[in-house]
Design a protein around this motif. Structure first.
Motif, PDB file in Angstrom:
ATOM      1  N   GLU A  77       0.812  -1.161  -0.065  1.00  0.00           N
ATOM      2  CA  GLU A  77       0.083  -0.085  -0.227  1.00  0.00           C
ATOM      3  C   GLU A  77       1.087   1.130   0.037  1.00  0.00           C
ATOM      4  OE1 GLU A  77      -3.575  -1.873   2.883  1.00  0.00           O
ATOM      5  OE2 GLU A  77      -2.303   0.042   3.303  1.00  0.00           O
ATOM      6  N   PRO A  78       0.266   2.119  -0.594  1.00  0.00           N
ATOM      7  CA  PRO A  78       1.118   3.503  -0.680  1.00  0.00           C
ATOM      8  C   PRO A  78       1.038   4.271   0.509  1.00  0.00           C
ATOM      9  CG  PRO A  78      -0.717   3.762  -1.968  1.00  0.00           C
ATOM     10  CD  PRO A  78      -0.634   2.312  -1.616  1.00  0.00           C
ATOM     11  N   PRO A  79       2.037   4.957   1.107  1.00  0.00           N
ATOM     12  CA  PRO A  79       1.942   5.781   2.359  1.00  0.00           C
ATOM     13  C   PRO A  79       0.645   6.678   2.359  1.00  0.00           C
ATOM     14  CG  PRO A  79       4.330   6.132   1.301  1.00  0.00           C
ATOM     15  CD  PRO A  79       3.286   5.319   0.288  1.00  0.00           C
ATOM     16  N   GLY A  80       0.180   6.609   3.558  1.00  0.00           N
ATOM     17  CA  GLY A  80      -1.128   7.324   3.935  1.00  0.00           C
ATOM     18  C   GLY A  80      -2.450   6.526   3.569  1.00  0.00           C
ATOM     19  N   GLN A  81      -2.464   5.306   3.164  1.00  0.00           N
ATOM     20  CA  GLN A  81      -3.213   4.423   2.935  1.00  0.00           C
ATOM     21  C   GLN A  81      -3.676   3.491   4.430  1.00  0.00           C
ATOM     22  OE1 GLN A  81      -5.592   4.854   0.344  1.00  0.00           O
ATOM     23  NE2 GLN A  81      -4.283   6.539  -0.068  1.00  0.00           N
ATOM     24  N   GLY A  82      -3.760   4.139   5.463  1.00  0.00           N
ATOM     25  CA  GLY A  82      -4.187   3.261   6.566  1.00  0.00           C
ATOM     26  C   GLY A  82      -3.171   2.806   7.455  1.00  0.00           C
ATOM     27  N   GLN A  83      -1.852   2.860   7.080  1.00  0.00           N
ATOM     28  CA  GLN A  83      -0.577   2.212   7.853  1.00  0.00           C
ATOM     29  C   GLN A  83       0.561   3.409   8.047  1.00  0.00           C
ATOM     30  OE1 GLN A  83       0.705  -1.508   6.464  1.00  0.00           O
ATOM     31  NE2 GLN A  83       2.565  -1.195   7.559  1.00  0.00           N
ATOM     32  N   GLU A  84       0.891   3.440   9.072  1.00  0.00           N
ATOM     33  CA  GLU A  84       2.324   4.308   9.486  1.00  0.00           C
ATOM     34  C   GLU A  84       3.442   3.300   8.984  1.00  0.00           C
ATOM     35  OE1 GLU A  84       2.396   7.368  12.240  1.00  0.00           O
ATOM     36  OE2 GLU A  84       0.892   6.037  13.251  1.00  0.00           O
ATOM     37  N   TYR A  85       4.091   3.612   7.893  1.00  0.00           N
ATOM     38  CA  TYR A  85       5.224   2.794   7.502  1.00  0.00           C
ATOM     39  C   TYR A  85       6.644   3.176   8.342  1.00  0.00           C
ATOM     40  CZ  TYR A  85       2.890   1.124   3.541  1.00  0.00           C
ATOM     41  OH  TYR A  85       1.906   0.550   2.722  1.00  0.00           O
ATOM     42  N   GLY A 242      22.311  17.154   8.261  1.00  0.00           N
ATOM     43  CA  GLY A 242      22.186  15.816   8.944  1.00  0.00           C
ATOM     44  C   GLY A 242      20.483  15.361   8.926  1.00  0.00           C
ATOM     45  N   PRO A 243      20.073  14.302   8.565  1.00  0.00           N
ATOM     46  CA  PRO A 243      18.592  14.008   8.525  1.00  0.00           C
ATOM     47  C   PRO A 243      18.528  13.322   9.984  1.00  0.00           C
ATOM     48  CG  PRO A 243      19.847  12.448   7.250  1.00  0.00           C
ATOM     49  CD  PRO A 243      20.610  13.295   7.514  1.00  0.00           C
ATOM     50  N   PRO A 244      17.495  12.686  10.330  1.00  0.00           N
ATOM     51  CA  PRO A 244      17.206  11.969  11.624  1.00  0.00           C
ATOM     52  C   PRO A 244      18.092  10.600  11.481  1.00  0.00           C
ATOM     53  CG  PRO A 244      15.183  12.763  10.783  1.00  0.00           C
ATOM     54  CD  PRO A 244      16.240  13.225   9.897  1.00  0.00           C
ATOM     55  N   SER A 245      18.537   9.942  12.326  1.00  0.00           N
ATOM     56  CA  SER A 245      19.360   8.762  12.349  1.00  0.00           C
ATOM     57  C   SER A 245      18.374   7.627  11.648  1.00  0.00           C
ATOM     58  CB  SER A 245      20.080   8.349  13.620  1.00  0.00           C
ATOM     59  OG  SER A 245      18.837   8.126  14.473  1.00  0.00           O
ATOM     60  N   PRO A 248      15.643   0.704  10.899  1.00  0.00           N
ATOM     61  CA  PRO A 248      14.868   0.026   9.958  1.00  0.00           C
ATOM     62  C   PRO A 248      13.336   0.008  10.684  1.00  0.00           C
ATOM     63  CG  PRO A 248      16.261  -1.445  11.001  1.00  0.00           C
ATOM     64  CD  PRO A 248      16.886  -0.090  11.347  1.00  0.00           C
ATOM     65  N   ASP A 249      13.098   0.121  11.950  1.00  0.00           N
ATOM     66  CA  ASP A 249      11.774   0.172  12.599  1.00  0.00           C
ATOM     67  C   ASP A 249      11.475   1.459  13.019  1.00  0.00           C
ATOM     68  OD1 ASP A 249      11.651  -2.630  12.172  1.00  0.00           O
ATOM     69  OD2 ASP A 249      13.030  -3.108  13.952  1.00  0.00           O
ATOM     70  N   SER A 250      11.780   2.513  12.576  1.00  0.00           N
ATOM     71  CA  SER A 250      11.561   3.894  12.841  1.00  0.00           C
ATOM     72  C   SER A 250      10.848   4.506  11.946  1.00  0.00           C
ATOM     73  CB  SER A 250      12.870   4.710  12.977  1.00  0.00           C
ATOM     74  OG  SER A 250      12.673   6.056  13.268  1.00  0.00           O
ATOM     75  N   LYS A 251       9.455   4.879  12.407  1.00  0.00           N
ATOM     76  CA  LYS A 251       8.489   5.599  11.712  1.00  0.00           C
ATOM     77  C   LYS A 251       8.980   7.092  11.384  1.00  0.00           C
ATOM     78  CE  LYS A 251       4.408   3.390  13.709  1.00  0.00           C
ATOM     79  NZ  LYS A 251       3.304   3.612  14.677  1.00  0.00           N
ATOM     80  N   ALA A 252       9.848   7.536  12.098  1.00  0.00           N
ATOM     81  CA  ALA A 252      10.386   8.893  11.922  1.00  0.00           C
ATOM     82  C   ALA A 252      11.546   8.880  10.973  1.00  0.00           C
ATOM     83  CB  ALA A 252      11.186   9.399  13.272  1.00  0.00           C
ATOM     84  N   ALA A 253      12.416   7.844  11.037  1.00  0.00           N
ATOM     85  CA  ALA A 253      13.134   7.437   9.695  1.00  0.00           C
ATOM     86  C   ALA A 253      12.504   7.577   8.596  1.00  0.00           C
ATOM     87  CB  ALA A 253      14.002   6.401   9.979  1.00  0.00           C
ATOM     88  N   PHE A 254      11.405   6.598   8.334  1.00  0.00           N
ATOM     89  CA  PHE A 254      10.525   6.632   7.113  1.00  0.00           C
ATOM     90  C   PHE A 254      10.040   8.152   6.763  1.00  0.00           C
ATOM     91  CE2 PHE A 254       6.731   6.098   4.394  1.00  0.00           C
ATOM     92  CZ  PHE A 254       7.400   5.095   3.478  1.00  0.00           C
ATOM     93  N   ALA A 255       9.401   8.692   7.675  1.00  0.00           N
ATOM     94  CA  ALA A 255       8.917  10.141   7.261  1.00  0.00           C
ATOM     95  C   ALA A 255       9.911  10.950   7.085  1.00  0.00           C
ATOM     96  CB  ALA A 255       8.185  10.502   8.630  1.00  0.00           C
ATOM     97  N   ALA A 256      11.066  10.868   7.302  1.00  0.00           N
ATOM     98  CA  ALA A 256      12.282  11.880   7.014  1.00  0.00           C
ATOM     99  C   ALA A 256      12.694  11.250   5.486  1.00  0.00           C
ATOM    100  CB  ALA A 256      13.458  11.590   7.956  1.00  0.00           C
TER     101      ALA A 256
END
Length: 264
Positions: A77-85, A242-245, A248-256
């Protein structure tokens, strides 16, 4: 229904059709028949709606809505379709292969953001760290003519300021994830951050030549003369932050913007 059929065959012992009991029984039978027909219609409608969902129908369904328990491959599913990646749950990025090579390093990447990412990752994974002469030829081949000082810095292993990561003198880099940022309005200058391991061959580690795991660095690549070239021109370096560190399991990393890289 059995009573009606008996009546069609001839006289029976059924009550007088004009009696109140008989009228009441007929009324009950009609209501029962209507209920059976309505139930069958609802059952058929439910089957059709369910079939349209699981059968891959791409048309909008106005009478069938998924329930909260609906399953499926969330990673498709693309981002924003019911799941925080997170980087590990989202689909990994497939990079381009180089279309040519020079001095033992891949070249010939297309003019696109994915082409820039592919070039940066390919360069970082292919730079020779065991032979300084070969490394200098490679850095010279992929460095912008506007940033000649990058060649010496690249050969010495300090490209990627402000982290100043010293890389092993031998081994192979494996870039696991990337994040890119455009540094100009034209999309011709892109900073590509990379999360990587640099692995020294087994049995060859020493005090000054150790494997690195989970390291982060970046290359700035600029579209120049039909390919992506590494640059450290000041007007671009000052825009790199520098971006957020990466994790692999970080929602913040994906959002960045961190994305895993597909290997193989």
């Amino acid at each position: 229904m059995r009573n009606q059929a008996a009546t069609d065959r001839g006289p029976t012992t059924q009550p007088d059709p004009d009696s109140n009991d008989s009228k009441a029984r007929k009324h009950q039978l009609r209501l029962l028949a209507i209920g059976v027909v309505a139930g069958a219609a609802l059952t058929v409608g439910g089957i059709l709606a369910f079939t349209s969902i699981i059968g891959g129908n791409t048309q909008t369904q106005t009478d069938a809505k998924p329930t909260p328990s609906s399953g499926g491959d969330k990673s498709s599913e693309p981002p924003g379709q019911g799941q925080e990646y997170t980087p590990v749950t989202a689909r990994p990025v497939s990079l381009f292969k180089p279309r040519s090579s020079a001095k033992g390093i891949g070249t010939g990447f297309e003019h696109s953001s994915l082409g820039a990412e592919s070039a940066a990752v390919s360069y970082w994974q292919d730079f020779d760290l065991g032979d300084e002469a070969i490394a200098r030829e490679q850095w010279t081949e992929v460095t912008s003519e506007d940033s000649p000082e990058t060649i010496d810095r690249g050969v010495s292993g300090t490209v990627g300021e402000p982290l100043l990561i010293a890389v092993p003198k031998d081994g192979k880099a494996v870039v696991k994830a990337l994040l890119s940022r455009s540094l100009d309005d034209s999309g011709k200058v892109i900073a590509v951050w990379m999360y990587y391991d640099r692995l020294v061959p087994n049995g060859e580690e020493s005090a000054d030549n150790k494997s690195l795991k989970g390291e982060t660095t970046y290359l700035i690549v600029k579209w120049e003369n039909g390919d992506w070239k590494v640059t450290e021109e000041p007007q671009y370096k000052t825009k790199v932050s520098g971006p957020p560190s990466y994790h692999p399991d970080s929602k913040a990393a994906f959002a960045a913007g961190w994305r895993r890289i597909a290997h193989g």
